[in-house]
Design an enzyme around this catalytic site. Structure first.
Site, PDB file in Angstrom:
ATOM      1  N   LYS A 112      -3.156 -44.304  -0.963  1.00  0.00           N
ATOM      2  CA  LYS A 112      -1.764 -43.954  -1.210  1.00  0.00           C
ATOM      3  C   LYS A 112      -1.249 -44.711  -2.442  1.00  0.00           C
ATOM      4  O   LYS A 112      -1.030 -45.926  -2.398  1.00  0.00           O
ATOM      5  CB  LYS A 112      -0.909 -44.255   0.023  1.00  0.00           C
ATOM      6  CG  LYS A 112      -1.238 -43.355   1.204  1.00  0.00           C
ATOM      7  CD  LYS A 112      -1.040 -41.892   0.859  1.00  0.00           C
ATOM      8  CE  LYS A 112      -1.433 -40.980   1.999  1.00  0.00           C
ATOM      9  NZ  LYS A 112      -1.249 -39.555   1.656  1.00  0.00           N
ATOM     10  N   GLU A 135      -5.010 -36.616  -6.403  1.00  0.00           N
ATOM     11  CA  GLU A 135      -4.344 -35.659  -5.510  1.00  0.00           C
ATOM     12  C   GLU A 135      -2.842 -35.611  -5.777  1.00  0.00           C
ATOM     13  O   GLU A 135      -2.176 -36.646  -5.788  1.00  0.00           O
ATOM     14  CB  GLU A 135      -4.599 -36.026  -4.047  1.00  0.00           C
ATOM     15  CG  GLU A 135      -3.964 -35.058  -3.059  1.00  0.00           C
ATOM     16  CD  GLU A 135      -4.290 -35.395  -1.630  1.00  0.00           C
ATOM     17  OE1 GLU A 135      -3.439 -35.152  -0.757  1.00  0.00           O
ATOM     18  OE2 GLU A 135      -5.397 -35.905  -1.359  1.00  0.00           O
ATOM     19  N   LYS A 183      -2.974 -27.702   5.178  1.00  0.00           N
ATOM     20  CA  LYS A 183      -2.290 -28.274   6.329  1.00  0.00           C
ATOM     21  C   LYS A 183      -1.813 -27.141   7.245  1.00  0.00           C
ATOM     22  O   LYS A 183      -1.054 -26.267   6.836  1.00  0.00           O
ATOM     23  CB  LYS A 183      -1.109 -29.126   5.880  1.00  0.00           C
ATOM     24  CG  LYS A 183      -1.511 -30.438   5.214  1.00  0.00           C
ATOM     25  CD  LYS A 183      -0.284 -31.254   4.845  1.00  0.00           C
ATOM     26  CE  LYS A 183      -0.644 -32.712   4.557  1.00  0.00           C
ATOM     27  NZ  LYS A 183      -1.397 -32.897   3.320  1.00  0.00           N
TER      28      LYS A 183
END
Length: 373
Positions: A170, A224, A271
């Site tokens: 992250k 990403e 997702k």
């Protein structure tokens, strides 16, 4: 004479808090969450077969979705579904889209619950209905909550020892700090391990290009969703030598068609709840396979029920096109179902029982917030 088609007789909605085992989960721009708010849906039929689905947004600041909105949306949509055939999944999805414009995350747990019913009625696991099980297991990634470069490096080392080989770092903070985070974690990876530097829309275009240039010699790094919009990410992709994944911008088949046409990404994050459930996720998955686009199969978050749904879609995806998947139930401290898939050495397999192959723990779910009959 054939039996009459089953009908939906009741939709019940439960709310479950899911505290994180590690205390908090941090990502770009200072966002964080300590407890996830999950909505679990129970769809009952007149033949005595019941299905379950789950939607768990990553808080209200990640995507245009939030937990209470899911429940309000279901309360609005559910009355129109009473009496419908849960086995006619495409027809049911068309009807849901007619009755409620947009809000795919609201429809997702209903769709998954109907897949669960279909599997139980046909006595097959969903992985079989989605195309069949590929191999014995599939690879998982581990999300590494944002911290200092040293803290994140130690987290990667911890999960390396547990068998993970793919790490979603992250980032999306200050550029120099993000570059240090990526380098510190990449330096300890084995040749077969991967690092996904996930900015979660946190960089501007010039910042993303700077990061890509600074770490371009790391062959095990992917970038990403560096920027907020599709157009910004497409621009960065043209200037970046590293593989790039599209996540937040990838929310339906129309965006996927743009990605394919523009060659604006090298893979996507698929997702389930973001696209409206397993029915539409399967369409997107199959289109990706047909054009050779890699995928991360997952959801926004969830417990055992969401993880089971992810596992069936991931395990029925040809391995060449499945970059990674996830085990959300290992992040949270509350189990919501028996028989749920569990990680082993950084891998997972879909349950073998009919439908989702799990049995919800009704004592954990508690009393329903509401029921629509």
């Amino acid at each position: 004479m054939s039996s009459p088609a089953p009908k939906i007789t009741k939709i019940a909605v439960y709310q479950v808090d899911l505290p994180l085992k590690e205390g908090s989960y941090k990502w770009s721009e200072g966002k964080s969450v300590q407890t996830f708010d999950a909505t679990i849906v129970q769809v009952s039929t007149d033949i005595g077969v019941t299905g379950y689905g789950e939607c768990c947004p990553l808080g209200p600041t990640y995507l245009p979705s939030y937990a209470e909105g899911c429940r309000v949306g279901i309360k609005t949509l559910a009355p129109s579904l009473i009496g419908k055939n849960p086995l006619e999944l495409l027809k049911l999805n068309e009807y849901m889209d007619k009755c409620l414009k947009g809000h795919p995350y609201v429809k997702s747990p209903i769709d998954v619950a109907c897949w669960d019913i279909l599997g139980k009625v046909t006595k097959q696991p969903i992985v079989t209905l989605l195309g069949g099980r590929f191999g014995e297991e599939y690879n998982l990634y581990r999300a590494i909550s944002q911290g200092t470069a040293e803290e994140m490096r130690r987290s990667v080392e911890k999960y390396q020892s547990e068998g993970y080989k793919i790490f979603q770092l992250k980032v999306g903070g200050k550029i120099d700090e993000d570059i240090s985070r990526i380098k510190a974690c990449s330096d300890i990876l084995a040749p077969e391990e991967l690092l996904i530097a996930d900015a979660n829309t946190g960089w501007l275009m010039h910042e993303a290009v700077r990061v890509c240039n600074a770490v371009r010699d790391y062959s095990n790094v992917y970038i990403e969703q560096p920027c907020a919009t599709y157009e910004e990410n497409a621009s960065v992709r043209k200037q970046c030598q590293l593989p790039m994944l599209m996540d937040e911008s990838m929310d339906d088949v129309h965006v996927l068609n743009r990605i394919i046409t523009d060659k604006s990404a090298d893979g996507i994050n698929l997702k389930i709840s973001k696209v409206g459930g397993l029915t539409k996720a399967r369409m997107i998955r199959d289109l990706c396979v047909s054009v050779g686009l890699a995928m991360n199969v997952e959801d926004t978050w969830g417990s055992d029920i969401a993880t089971a749904a992810i596992s069936h879609l991931a395990h029925s995806t040809p391995p060449r096109y499945l970059l990674m998947s996830t085990d959300f139930n290992s992040y949270v401290s509350k189990d919501t179902a028996d028989g749920a898939p569990k990680r082993e050495h950084g891998c997972m397999r879909a349950p073998e029982g009919p439908g989702l192959g799990i049995e919800p723990k009704m004592a954990v779910l508690g009393k329903p917030l509401f029921e629509i009959c």
